[in-house]
Scaffold this motif. Structure first.
Motif, short mmCIF file in Angstrom:
data_model
loop_
_atom_site.label_atom_id
_atom_site.label_comp_id
_atom_site.label_asym_id
_atom_site.label_seq_id
_atom_site.Cartn_x
_atom_site.Cartn_y
_atom_site.Cartn_z
N GLN A 1 -3.21 -10.10 7.00
CA GLN A 1 -1.94 -8.97 7.17
C GLN A 1 -1.46 -8.52 5.93
O GLN A 1 -0.89 -7.46 5.94
N MET A 2 -1.84 -9.00 5.02
CA MET A 2 -1.07 -8.78 3.63
C MET A 2 -1.55 -7.78 2.92
O MET A 2 -0.73 -7.01 2.14
N PRO A 3 -3.05 -7.59 2.73
CA PRO A 3 -3.33 -6.29 1.88
C PRO A 3 -2.90 -5.13 2.07
O PRO A 3 -2.58 -4.35 1.22
N ALA A 4 -2.69 -4.59 3.58
CA ALA A 4 -2.26 -3.27 3.77
C ALA A 4 -0.75 -2.93 3.32
O ALA A 4 -0.90 -2.18 2.42
N PRO A 5 0.08 -3.79 3.51
CA PRO A 5 1.41 -3.46 2.72
C PRO A 5 1.38 -3.75 1.44
O PRO A 5 2.04 -2.92 0.62
N ALA A 6 0.62 -4.62 0.82
CA ALA A 6 0.52 -4.87 -0.66
C ALA A 6 0.11 -3.66 -1.24
O ALA A 6 0.49 -3.34 -2.47
N LYS A 7 -1.06 -2.77 -0.70
CA LYS A 7 -1.50 -1.80 -1.55
C LYS A 7 -0.52 -0.57 -1.46
O LYS A 7 -0.65 0.10 -2.40
N ALA A 8 0.13 -0.39 -0.24
CA ALA A 8 0.95 0.40 -0.07
C ALA A 8 2.08 0.54 -1.11
O ALA A 8 2.48 1.26 -1.96
N ILE A 9 2.47 -0.77 -1.27
CA ILE A 9 3.61 -1.01 -2.48
C ILE A 9 3.05 -0.86 -3.73
O ILE A 9 3.87 -0.22 -4.63
N PHE A 10 1.81 -1.36 -4.00
CA PHE A 10 1.21 -1.02 -5.28
C PHE A 10 1.14 0.48 -5.51
O PHE A 10 1.34 0.88 -6.72
N ASP A 11 0.68 1.28 -4.67
CA ASP A 11 0.36 2.55 -4.93
C ASP A 11 1.60 3.36 -5.30
O ASP A 11 1.72 4.28 -6.20
N GLN A 12 2.68 3.20 -4.58
CA GLN A 12 3.96 3.74 -4.75
C GLN A 12 4.81 3.46 -5.99
O GLN A 12 5.16 4.05 -6.63
N ARG A 13 4.50 2.04 -6.42
CA ARG A 13 4.94 1.64 -7.70
C ARG A 13 4.25 2.43 -8.74
O ARG A 13 4.84 2.66 -9.76
N SER A 14 2.97 2.41 -8.76
CA SER A 14 2.18 3.10 -9.80
C SER A 14 2.69 4.34 -9.94
O SER A 14 2.65 5.06 -11.11
N LYS A 15 2.74 5.26 -8.89
CA LYS A 15 3.19 6.54 -9.03
C LYS A 15 4.60 6.72 -9.50
O LYS A 15 4.70 7.80 -10.28
#
Length: 397
Positions: free
Chosen positions: A205-219
């Motif tokens: 369950q963790m990769p999906a929210p983790a990737k969303a967090i990472f993507d927005q922090r990167s931008k």
């Protein structure tokens, strides 16, 4: 690039037009040092003066709570209730282009906090957060520059939660799963047994929210970097070379693979050792880590630039000028840096600004070149009761 879109050259101009919003009225009941107090604010500049400990910062914290549903200092809600009382209530009236909006925040010991808009309560706080963006700069913010990565992650989360409800939702989901995973790892160690199937049910369950967090922090970091550099150059008169860099485990690969690779380490340490909860904003000055080599004045300038760049990202993403709260910011700044900061605040449209200072004369000197209307509130204590005296709105000179 902004969080959601690429900027055009015209949008890169800091002086662009944004929708006006301001807090016109504030009523505090049993909030921190205030039993009952009302304020009618100027739409542009509000100054609060008085000795240390009389309650100036508490007013700014009330504004912060009304906007973000939490204290800037990170205090538990029960610690915001006036001593000897069982509840607090904040009532604010925000003025927008579409009209006035009444927001009420209330908390009673033993109950969850509530936020109401024009008499209607929100079922979820995440549906409210971000409607009235706010940025606060306070003396204890030096931990953002000097301390560990937790404060800088909180900086990222505070900004992005005001920009995107989806970000906040993903953050809440990820943090809940992380808490369960760490508790499970600790339980396995205590019981001296390991259940890979049970752990895998969380790990899936963790990769999906983790990737969303990472993507927005990167931008965010991509949009934030040039603004930070510009503001630091203005405040410091380009005396030092500075930089920020977003660092994340997810830059190294797929999060599911990273968790699998770190499983034995996680079992040994009884906690999750990779993921967005370890992200950081690395801060540099002249090629070195800021906290190791910067002077007090440089640290304060660095902090101001971080917060003003945060303000600008919020303004561009929300198309609204956030409320800017400046608590005792002139302490430890040399005359040159104060002058640069004041010129910046006056020359560019920062919307509604609140400033606190212990010295009224210094405040009056600092804002002498401000041509708009403003108010000065003098906060003092008589027999442990907070009193507030407000000057008439001072007309332009």
């Amino acid at each position: 690039m902004t969080i959601n879109d690429e900027m055009t050259n015209d949008e890169m101009t800091i002086n662009a037009e944004f929708c006006p919003v301001h807090l016109s009225h504030l009523k505090l009941t049993h909030f921190k040092s205030y039993a009952a107090q009302t304020f009618d604010f100027s739409p542009r500049l509000n100054c609060l003066t008085g000795l240390n400990g009389v309650g100036k910062t508490n007013v700014l914290d009330a504004v912060h709570f009304l906007c973000l549903c939490k204290s800037h200092a990170g205090l538990n809600d029960r610690h915001l209730v006036q001593h000897g009382e069982s509840f607090f209530r904040l009532e604010g009236q925000f003025e927008q282009e579409t009209g006035a909006v009444k927001i009420v925040a209330k908390f009673q010991t033993g109950h969850r906090k509530e936020i109401e808009r024009n008499g209607n309560a929100y079922e979820r706080l995440l549906d409210y957060i971000g409607q009235f963006p706010v940025v606060m700069i306070a003396p204890d913010d030096v931990s953002l520059v000097q301390d560990g990565s937790e404060d800088r992650r909180r900086f990222l989360d505070s900004t992005l939660s005001q920009i995107s409800p989806d970000y906040l939702q993903n953050l809440l989901i990820y943090n809940a799963l992380l808490k369960q995973r760490n508790a499970l790892l600790k339980h396995f160690a205590e019981q001296k047994r390991f259940d890979p199937i049970l752990l895998e049910s969380l790990d899936r369950q963790m990769p999906a929210p983790a990737k969303a967090i990472f993507d927005q922090r990167s931008k965010f970091a991509e949009a934030f970097q040039p603004l930070f550099l510009e503001y630091y150059a203005i405040i410091s008169n380009s005396r030092e070379s500075v930089g920020v860099r977003y660092e994340s485990d997810l830059e190294k690969g797929n999060f599911a693979d990273l968790m699998q690779q770190s499983l034995e380490k996680d079992r040994l340490l009884q906690r999750s050792t990779v993921g967005p909860h370890r992200d950081d904003l690395a801060l540099f000055m002249d090629g070195q880590a800021v906290k190791k080599f910067a002077s007090q004045g440089q640290l304060k300038s660095f902090l101001l630039a971080l917060r003003l760049a945060q303000y600008e990202v919020l303004r561009r993403e929300k198309n609204v000028s956030p409320i800017l709260l400046l608590d005792d910011i002139f302490d430890k700044l040399d005359t040159q840096r104060v002058r640069q900061l004041v010129e910046l605040l006056i020359s560019r449209d920062f919307g509604q600004i609140f400033i606190t200072d212990t010295q009224r004369e210094r405040i009056e000197t600092v804002i002498a070149s401000f041509l708009g209307e403003y108010k000065i509130f003098e906060v003092f204590s008589i027999e442990n009761i907070v009193e507030v005296k407000c000057d008439d709105v001072i007309p332009p000179t």
